[in-house]
Design a protein around this motif. Structure first.
Motif, short mmCIF file in Angstrom:
data_model
loop_
_atom_site.label_atom_id
_atom_site.label_comp_id
_atom_site.label_asym_id
_atom_site.label_seq_id
_atom_site.Cartn_x
_atom_site.Cartn_y
_atom_site.Cartn_z
N LEU A 1 0.74 -1.22 0.05
CA LEU A 1 0.00 0.16 0.13
C LEU A 1 0.84 1.31 0.06
CD1 LEU A 1 -2.70 -1.14 2.66
CD2 LEU A 1 -2.85 -0.86 0.21
N LYS A 2 0.63 2.15 -0.82
CA LYS A 2 1.23 3.26 -1.09
C LYS A 2 0.29 4.48 -0.68
CE LYS A 2 4.84 1.91 -4.01
NZ LYS A 2 5.93 2.45 -4.86
N TYR A 3 0.62 5.52 0.06
CA TYR A 3 -0.20 6.53 0.45
C TYR A 3 0.47 7.89 0.24
CZ TYR A 3 -1.77 2.94 3.56
OH TYR A 3 -2.22 1.72 4.28
N PHE A 4 -0.35 8.95 -0.30
CA PHE A 4 0.26 10.10 -1.05
C PHE A 4 -0.47 11.19 -0.24
CE2 PHE A 4 1.32 6.84 -4.15
CZ PHE A 4 2.60 7.35 -4.34
N GLY A 5 0.11 12.36 -0.26
CA GLY A 5 -0.48 13.49 0.33
C GLY A 5 -1.03 13.46 1.80
N LEU A 6 -2.13 13.85 1.97
CA LEU A 6 -2.90 13.91 3.36
C LEU A 6 -3.19 12.46 3.70
CD1 LEU A 6 -4.68 15.18 5.45
CD2 LEU A 6 -6.55 15.35 3.91
N GLU B 1 4.08 4.11 2.77
CA GLU B 1 4.15 2.89 2.38
C GLU B 1 4.13 1.72 3.35
OE1 GLU B 1 7.06 -0.01 -0.38
OE2 GLU B 1 6.82 2.17 -0.99
N GLU B 2 3.17 0.59 3.06
CA GLU B 2 3.35 -0.59 4.12
C GLU B 2 2.92 -1.64 3.45
OE1 GLU B 2 0.22 -0.74 7.12
OE2 GLU B 2 -0.96 0.70 6.00
N LEU B 3 3.53 -2.79 4.00
CA LEU B 3 3.03 -4.18 3.52
C LEU B 3 1.87 -4.60 4.35
CD1 LEU B 3 6.32 -6.29 3.25
CD2 LEU B 3 5.00 -5.20 1.33
N PHE C 1 -10.72 10.04 -2.08
CA PHE C 1 -9.48 9.83 -2.71
C PHE C 1 -9.74 8.69 -3.76
CE2 PHE C 1 -9.63 7.22 1.25
CZ PHE C 1 -9.38 6.00 0.75
N VAL C 2 -8.72 8.39 -4.49
CA VAL C 2 -8.88 7.27 -5.62
C VAL C 2 -7.95 6.21 -5.49
CG1 VAL C 2 -10.08 8.77 -7.43
CG2 VAL C 2 -7.53 8.50 -7.42
N ILE C 3 -8.35 4.92 -5.82
CA ILE C 3 -7.51 3.79 -5.71
C ILE C 3 -6.98 3.58 -6.86
CG2 ILE C 3 -7.42 1.15 -5.14
CD1 ILE C 3 -9.83 1.85 -3.30
N ALA C 4 -5.61 3.21 -7.19
CA ALA C 4 -5.04 2.81 -8.31
C ALA C 4 -4.32 1.32 -8.00
CB ALA C 4 -3.75 3.71 -8.74
N VAL C 5 -4.58 0.36 -8.62
CA VAL C 5 -4.17 -0.82 -8.70
C VAL C 5 -3.06 -1.15 -9.87
CG1 VAL C 5 -4.67 -3.38 -8.48
CG2 VAL C 5 -6.19 -1.72 -7.57
N ASN C 6 -1.83 -1.45 -9.27
CA ASN C 6 -0.66 -1.72 -10.21
C ASN C 6 -0.58 -0.45 -11.27
OD1 ASN C 6 0.10 -4.01 -8.90
ND2 ASN C 6 -1.40 -5.06 -10.25
N LYS C 7 -0.90 0.97 -10.72
CA LYS C 7 -0.70 2.06 -11.50
C LYS C 7 -1.87 2.24 -12.49
CE LYS C 7 4.38 2.06 -11.52
NZ LYS C 7 5.47 2.10 -12.36
N SER C 8 -3.14 1.64 -12.29
CA SER C 8 -4.30 1.89 -13.10
C SER C 8 -5.26 2.13 -12.07
CB SER C 8 -4.63 0.72 -13.68
OG SER C 8 -3.74 0.37 -14.84
N ILE C 9 -5.78 3.45 -12.20
CA ILE C 9 -7.05 4.05 -11.42
C ILE C 9 -8.33 3.08 -11.73
CG2 ILE C 9 -8.29 5.90 -11.01
CD1 ILE C 9 -5.93 7.72 -11.31
N ASN D 1 -4.28 -9.50 -5.92
CA ASN D 1 -3.68 -10.42 -6.23
C ASN D 1 -2.59 -10.40 -5.50
OD1 ASN D 1 -5.31 -12.02 -8.21
ND2 ASN D 1 -4.63 -10.25 -9.49
N ASN D 2 -1.74 -11.39 -5.19
CA ASN D 2 -0.35 -11.58 -4.39
C ASN D 2 0.47 -10.48 -5.10
OD1 ASN D 2 1.05 -12.25 -2.05
ND2 ASN D 2 2.30 -13.79 -3.59
N ASN D 3 1.15 -9.75 -4.09
CA ASN D 3 2.17 -8.70 -4.92
C ASN D 3 1.61 -7.48 -5.74
OD1 ASN D 3 4.44 -10.15 -3.49
ND2 ASN D 3 4.23 -11.61 -5.50
N ASP D 4 0.23 -7.17 -5.58
CA ASP D 4 -0.13 -6.11 -6.05
C ASP D 4 0.27 -4.94 -5.55
OD1 ASP D 4 -1.66 -7.28 -7.98
OD2 ASP D 4 -3.60 -7.08 -7.04
N THR D 5 0.31 -3.62 -5.97
CA THR D 5 0.58 -2.20 -5.53
C THR D 5 -0.78 -1.63 -5.55
OG1 THR D 5 2.96 -2.42 -5.85
CG2 THR D 5 2.28 -0.33 -5.32
N ILE D 6 -0.92 -1.01 -4.45
CA ILE D 6 -2.13 -0.22 -4.29
C ILE D 6 -1.88 1.04 -3.85
CG2 ILE D 6 -4.32 -0.24 -3.30
CD1 ILE D 6 -3.89 -2.94 -4.71
N ALA D 7 -2.27 2.25 -4.77
CA ALA D 7 -1.86 3.47 -4.03
C ALA D 7 -3.36 4.34 -4.00
CB ALA D 7 -1.28 4.33 -5.59
#
Length: 80
Positions: free
Chosen positions: A5-10, A19-21, A50-58, A66-72
């Motif tokens: 998980l990646k967090y931005f701004g506020l 960032e956290e696992l 806020f919006v959610i992006a999964v593997n750089k796609s909003i 899925n395992n090892n996904d990156t969520i922003a």
């Protein structure tokens, strides 16, 4: 299953991290399930848009994670 998980701004301020696992107990986990758990862990997120992006796609719909996904988690952007 583990996601990043990646967090931005506020949102980074609310969670006190950039960032956290995040370990998920079940394999059929969705973005809605994730948001429910994050709102319980970080109650301040309930009052912020806020919006959610999964593997750089909003995404604006519920999707399976899925395992090892990156969520922003991205706060609203201001332009100028």
């Amino acid at each position: 299953m583990t996601i990043t998980l990646k967090y931005f701004g506020l949102l980074a301020d609310i969670t006190n991290t950039n960032e956290e696992l995040f370990r998920l107990e079940k394999s059929d986990f969705t973005t809605n399930d994730l948001m429910q758990q994050l709102n319980e862990k970080y109650t301040g997120l309930q009052n912020v848009s806020f919006v959610i992006a999964v593997n750089k796609s909003i995404t604006s719909t519920e999707i399976n994670l899925n395992n090892n996904d990156t969520i922003a988690l991205l706060p609203p952007f201001a332009g100028g």
